[in-house]
Design a protein around this motif. Sequence first.
Motif, PDB file in Angstrom:
ATOM      1  N   GLN A  87       0.836  -1.199   0.000  1.00 32.46           N
ATOM      2  CA  GLN A  87       0.000   0.000   0.000  1.00 32.46           C
ATOM      3  C   GLN A  87       0.877   1.258   0.000  1.00 32.46           C
ATOM      4  OE1 GLN A  87      -2.196  -0.841   3.612  1.00 32.46           O
ATOM      5  NE2 GLN A  87      -4.002  -1.450   2.441  1.00 32.46           N
ATOM      6  N   ILE A  88       0.575   2.167  -0.901  1.00 36.48           N
ATOM      7  CA  ILE A  88       1.339   3.416  -1.020  1.00 36.48           C
ATOM      8  C   ILE A  88       1.203   4.283   0.231  1.00 36.48           C
ATOM      9  CG2 ILE A  88      -0.478   4.756  -2.168  1.00 36.48           C
ATOM     10  CD1 ILE A  88       3.175   4.798  -3.268  1.00 36.48           C
ATOM     11  N   GLU A  89       0.122   4.082   0.999  1.00 32.79           N
ATOM     12  CA  GLU A  89      -0.110   4.866   2.212  1.00 32.79           C
ATOM     13  C   GLU A  89       0.998   4.686   3.249  1.00 32.79           C
ATOM     14  OE1 GLU A  89      -3.947   4.239   0.140  1.00 32.79           O
ATOM     15  OE2 GLU A  89      -2.370   2.890   0.788  1.00 32.79           O
ATOM     16  N   LEU A  90       1.775   3.617   3.127  1.00 36.59           N
ATOM     17  CA  LEU A  90       2.919   3.413   4.017  1.00 36.59           C
ATOM     18  C   LEU A  90       3.804   4.652   4.050  1.00 36.59           C
ATOM     19  CD1 LEU A  90       5.123   1.877   5.649  1.00 36.59           C
ATOM     20  CD2 LEU A  90       5.941   1.013   3.453  1.00 36.59           C
ATOM     21  N   LEU A  91       3.991   5.289   2.918  1.00 36.13           N
ATOM     22  CA  LEU A  91       4.910   6.428   2.833  1.00 36.13           C
ATOM     23  C   LEU A  91       4.519   7.565   3.771  1.00 36.13           C
ATOM     24  CD1 LEU A  91       5.522   6.428  -1.019  1.00 36.13           C
ATOM     25  CD2 LEU A  91       6.964   5.444   0.792  1.00 36.13           C
ATOM     26  N   LYS A  92       3.241   7.697   4.075  1.00 33.09           N
ATOM     27  CA  LYS A  92       2.783   8.749   4.980  1.00 33.09           C
ATOM     28  C   LYS A  92       3.162   8.446   6.432  1.00 33.09           C
ATOM     29  CE  LYS A  92      -1.205   9.774   2.083  1.00 33.09           C
ATOM     30  NZ  LYS A  92      -2.654   9.582   1.953  1.00 33.09           N
ATOM     31  N   LEU A  93       3.434   7.195   6.731  1.00 34.84           N
ATOM     32  CA  LEU A  93       3.747   6.783   8.102  1.00 34.84           C
ATOM     33  C   LEU A  93       5.223   6.447   8.305  1.00 34.84           C
ATOM     34  CD1 LEU A  93       0.529   4.724   8.440  1.00 34.84           C
ATOM     35  CD2 LEU A  93       1.189   6.489  10.060  1.00 34.84           C
ATOM     36  N   LEU A  94       6.001   6.545   7.264  1.00 30.09           N
ATOM     37  CA  LEU A  94       7.414   6.195   7.325  1.00 30.09           C
ATOM     38  C   LEU A  94       8.189   7.180   8.205  1.00 30.09           C
ATOM     39  CD1 LEU A  94       9.217   4.030   6.000  1.00 30.09           C
ATOM     40  CD2 LEU A  94       9.712   5.684   4.204  1.00 30.09           C
ATOM     41  N   TRP A  95       8.963   6.665   9.158  1.00 29.71           N
ATOM     42  CA  TRP A  95       9.852   7.481   9.985  1.00 29.71           C
ATOM     43  C   TRP A  95      11.216   7.449   9.304  1.00 29.71           C
ATOM     44  CZ3 TRP A  95      14.442   6.733  12.670  1.00 29.71           C
ATOM     45  CH2 TRP A  95      14.759   7.672  13.669  1.00 29.71           C
ATOM     46  N   GLU A  96      11.753   8.612   8.967  1.00 28.30           N
ATOM     47  CA  GLU A  96      13.034   8.681   8.266  1.00 28.30           C
ATOM     48  C   GLU A  96      13.929   9.739   8.899  1.00 28.30           C
ATOM     49  OE1 GLU A  96      12.600   8.103   3.695  1.00 28.30           O
ATOM     50  OE2 GLU A  96      10.906   9.339   4.355  1.00 28.30           O
ATOM     51  N   ARG A  97      15.205   9.407   9.037  1.00 24.69           N
ATOM     52  CA  ARG A  97      16.196  10.361   9.526  1.00 24.69           C
ATOM     53  C   ARG A  97      17.509  10.108   8.770  1.00 24.69           C
ATOM     54  NH1 ARG A  97      12.052  11.466  11.505  1.00 24.69           N
ATOM     55  NH2 ARG A  97      11.573  12.210  13.589  1.00 24.69           N
ATOM     56  N   THR A  98      18.260  11.184   8.580  1.00 28.19           N
ATOM     57  CA  THR A  98      19.583  11.086   7.959  1.00 28.19           C
ATOM     58  C   THR A  98      20.601  11.679   8.927  1.00 28.19           C
ATOM     59  OG1 THR A  98      18.656  11.264   5.736  1.00 28.19           O
ATOM     60  CG2 THR A  98      21.005  11.758   5.975  1.00 28.19           C
ATOM     61  N   PHE A  99      21.714  10.978   9.108  1.00 23.85           N
ATOM     62  CA  PHE A  99      22.774  11.409  10.021  1.00 23.85           C
ATOM     63  C   PHE A  99      24.091  11.441   9.261  1.00 23.85           C
ATOM     64  CE2 PHE A  99      19.612   9.029  12.379  1.00 23.85           C
ATOM     65  CZ  PHE A  99      19.329   9.853  13.464  1.00 23.85           C
ATOM     66  N   LEU A 100      24.948  12.383   9.640  1.00 20.21           N
ATOM     67  CA  LEU A 100      26.311  12.365   9.107  1.00 20.21           C
ATOM     68  C   LEU A 100      27.027  11.171   9.719  1.00 20.21           C
ATOM     69  CD1 LEU A 100      27.307  16.139   9.308  1.00 20.21           C
ATOM     70  CD2 LEU A 100      26.755  14.792   7.258  1.00 20.21           C
ATOM     71  N   LEU A 101      27.636  10.365   8.893  1.00 15.27           N
ATOM     72  CA  LEU A 101      28.308   9.158   9.363  1.00 15.27           C
ATOM     73  C   LEU A 101      29.384   9.498  10.394  1.00 15.27           C
ATOM     74  CD1 LEU A 101      28.022   6.174   8.872  1.00 15.27           C
ATOM     75  CD2 LEU A 101      29.681   6.362   7.017  1.00 15.27           C
TER      76      LEU A 101
END
Length: 197
Positions: free
Chosen positions: A111-125
């Motif tokens: 389901q494409i609706e997953l994208l609305k609930l996705l938790w995402e973070r980016t960190f400098l390595l």
Amino acid sequence: TFALARLSEKEIQIAQAGDCMAAVELKNGEVVVSPNQVRAHDMEMNTTIERTLREVAQEMFGLPLEAVTDENRGKVRSEMWDRFYPILIETRRKDANRLESPQGYGILNGQIELLKLLWERTFLLSEVATVLLFSDGIVPWSVMRSLSDEEIGRTVLAEFKRRGLAGLLLSARGIEEQNVATSYTNQAEATAIALVF
């Protein structure tokens, strides 16, 4: 559900949905923990499971759940699943990938609706010390239900530093063994991956 990491030369991207979690410890001591999105759903479902287990134990054996023998525990669990399955299916339809549900959570099911609930973070390595990605079975429900997500992340990181991944699993299994008489399973699925920089 999932928690995953994507590494490049300079960054690490974390994505998570459902009841898997990510705990990221930065070199400055800060800890970033993803949410257990399934917590509210699990609170309701686990309450229903326990109530049903108790009802079945009483109906089948005239005993409180804790007094059911190891030999008969499987019969109680089997009957509980027969009764609980339709409830679980309906509740999952209501909550899975549903941002509008108070108990909504993300799950990878097409389901494409997953994208609305996705938790995402980016960190400098260069700023990251440790990343732990783990399923909820690493922290048994008897412990998880009384801790915040932040406390869970910090607890799992501390236990990992003391005892490694094998120690995390041994801790979970020890707690589960203490609660096996009232649980719907002897051992929950438990998966963890550690990245140490």
